[in-house]
Design an enzyme around this catalytic site. Structure first.
Site, PDB file in Angstrom:
ATOM      1  N   CYS A 204      45.510  29.817  40.580  1.00 32.66           N
ATOM      2  CA  CYS A 204      44.094  30.205  40.678  1.00 32.66           C
ATOM      3  C   CYS A 204      44.051  31.626  41.245  1.00 32.66           C
ATOM      4  CB  CYS A 204      43.295  29.205  41.512  1.00 32.66           C
ATOM      5  SG  CYS A 204      43.835  29.045  43.225  1.00 32.66           S
TER       6      CYS A 204
ATOM      7  N   ASN B 153      44.903  30.996  45.654  1.00 28.31           N
ATOM      8  CA  ASN B 153      45.907  29.968  45.997  1.00 28.31           C
ATOM      9  C   ASN B 153      45.597  29.292  47.340  1.00 28.31           C
ATOM     10  OD1 ASN B 153      49.539  29.786  46.533  1.00 28.31           O
ATOM     11  ND2 ASN B 153      48.210  28.332  45.531  1.00 28.31           N
TER      12      ASN B 153
ATOM     13  N   CYS C  45      42.334  27.283  47.367  1.00 28.72           N
ATOM     14  CA  CYS C  45      41.380  26.201  47.061  1.00 28.72           C
ATOM     15  C   CYS C  45      41.852  25.356  45.877  1.00 28.72           C
ATOM     16  CB  CYS C  45      39.984  26.763  46.775  1.00 28.72           C
ATOM     17  SG  CYS C  45      39.203  27.550  48.208  1.00 28.72           S
ATOM     18  N   ARG C  46      41.676  25.859  44.646  1.00 25.39           N
ATOM     19  CA  ARG C  46      41.913  25.020  43.477  1.00 25.39           C
ATOM     20  C   ARG C  46      43.387  24.714  43.222  1.00 25.39           C
ATOM     21  NH1 ARG C  46      38.708  28.959  39.653  1.00 25.39           N
ATOM     22  NH2 ARG C  46      39.610  30.370  41.202  1.00 25.39           N
ATOM     23  N   SER C  47      44.244  25.743  43.193  1.00 24.14           N
ATOM     24  CA  SER C  47      45.641  25.452  42.785  1.00 24.14           C
ATOM     25  C   SER C  47      46.432  24.656  43.830  1.00 24.14           C
ATOM     26  CB  SER C  47      46.384  26.718  42.344  1.00 24.14           C
ATOM     27  OG  SER C  47      46.461  27.663  43.367  1.00 24.14           O
TER      28      SER C  47
ATOM     29  N   ASP D 139      35.256  28.034  40.676  1.00 20.37           N
ATOM     30  CA  ASP D 139      35.717  28.532  41.974  1.00 20.37           C
ATOM     31  C   ASP D 139      34.750  28.044  43.065  1.00 20.37           C
ATOM     32  OD1 ASP D 139      36.412  30.010  44.163  1.00 20.37           O
ATOM     33  OD2 ASP D 139      36.545  31.922  43.103  1.00 20.37           O
TER      34      ASP D 139
HETATM   35  P1  4NP Z   1      40.821  29.795  44.768  1.00 20.39           P
HETATM   36  O1  4NP Z   1      39.468  30.215  45.518  1.00 20.39           O
HETATM   37  O2  4NP Z   1      41.080  30.859  43.722  1.00 20.39           O
HETATM   38  O3  4NP Z   1      40.487  28.475  44.167  1.00 20.39           O
HETATM   39  O4  4NP Z   1      41.899  29.737  45.836  1.00 20.39           O
HETATM   40  C1  4NP Z   1      39.271  31.465  46.117  1.00 20.39           C
HETATM   41  C2  4NP Z   1      39.851  31.743  47.339  1.00 20.39           C
HETATM   42  C3  4NP Z   1      39.613  32.963  47.963  1.00 20.39           C
HETATM   43  C4  4NP Z   1      38.790  33.894  47.358  1.00 20.39           C
HETATM   44  C5  4NP Z   1      38.204  33.621  46.130  1.00 20.39           C
HETATM   45  C6  4NP Z   1      38.457  32.408  45.497  1.00 20.39           C
HETATM   46  N1  4NP Z   1      38.530  35.118  48.009  1.00 20.39           N
HETATM   47  O5  4NP Z   1      37.657  35.884  47.516  1.00 20.39           O
HETATM   48  O6  4NP Z   1      39.147  35.407  49.059  1.00 20.39           O
END
Ligand code: 4NP
Length: 169
Positions: free
Chosen positions: A17, A20, A22-24, A135
């Site tokens: 994702c 790294n 939240c989703r992955s 997201d």
């Molecule tokens: P992820 O979510 O891609 O599912 O881990 C996010 C985590 C952090 C951020 C954006 C999306 N960020 O902007 O820091």
């Protein structure tokens, strides 16, 4: 006899994702549980990475950890950035959305590498959520629950595809 003789190479899965956190890592934790439940831990390896290095070394987001805990998961991997060598080290590179797809694809050096990239929603069975795992980072609790619902469904679907493609019965 050579001790490695007859030993099959593992099937290696990498979930990707943006951050790294939240989703992955949630996909990694859910898929690891499914692999274990099916007794396939000697056959399938699971890892995750982010297209950004913004959270390198961090544990998953606290909100994702606590939503996961309520379903019996312990998401505890540490964030790392996707690297070009991941194309050699993994068989399936499974991205959460179109942006992740473009970022990873831009690092692929040929068709064989590009063909390893899949959208997570390709494996959805019960859900058809706009062809991406949304997201949840800037949203509320319901976003995290939705991500977990979508990932649990797609991980089960992914296992069925892997079993079929690799003749695992
Ligand atoms: P992820 O979510 O891609 O599912 O881990 C996010 C985590 C952090 C951020 C954006 C999306 N960020 O902007 O820091």
């Amino acid at each position: 006899m050579n001790p490695t003789e007859g030993k099959k190479k593992k099937i290696r899965l990498l979930f990707v994702c943006l951050g790294n956190i939240c989703r992955s890592p949630a996909a990694e934790g859910i898929m690891s549980g499914i692999v274990e439940k099916n007794g396939l831990q000697d056959i399938i390896d699971v890892d995750s990475a982010g297209t950004s290095g913004w959270h390198q070394g961090d544990l998953p987001d606290e909100r994702m950890r606590s939503h996961g805990e309520k379903r019996g998961y312990d998401f505890c991997s540490h964030a790392r950035k996707f690297r070009e060598s991941d194309f050699d080290d993994f068989d399936y590179i499974i991205v959460m959305d179109e942006n992740n797809y473009s970022s990873v694809k831009s690092l692929a050096s040929g068709k064989d590498q590009a063909d390893k990239i899949h959208l997570m929603t390709e494996f959805s069975v019960q859900f058809n959520y706009h062809n991406h795992i949304p997201d949840p980072y800037y949203g509320g609790s319901s976003g995290f629950e939705l991500v977990l619902d979508l990932l649990e469904d797609a991980c089960e679907g992914l296992l069925q595809v892997i079993k079929k493609e690799h003749s695992i019965y």
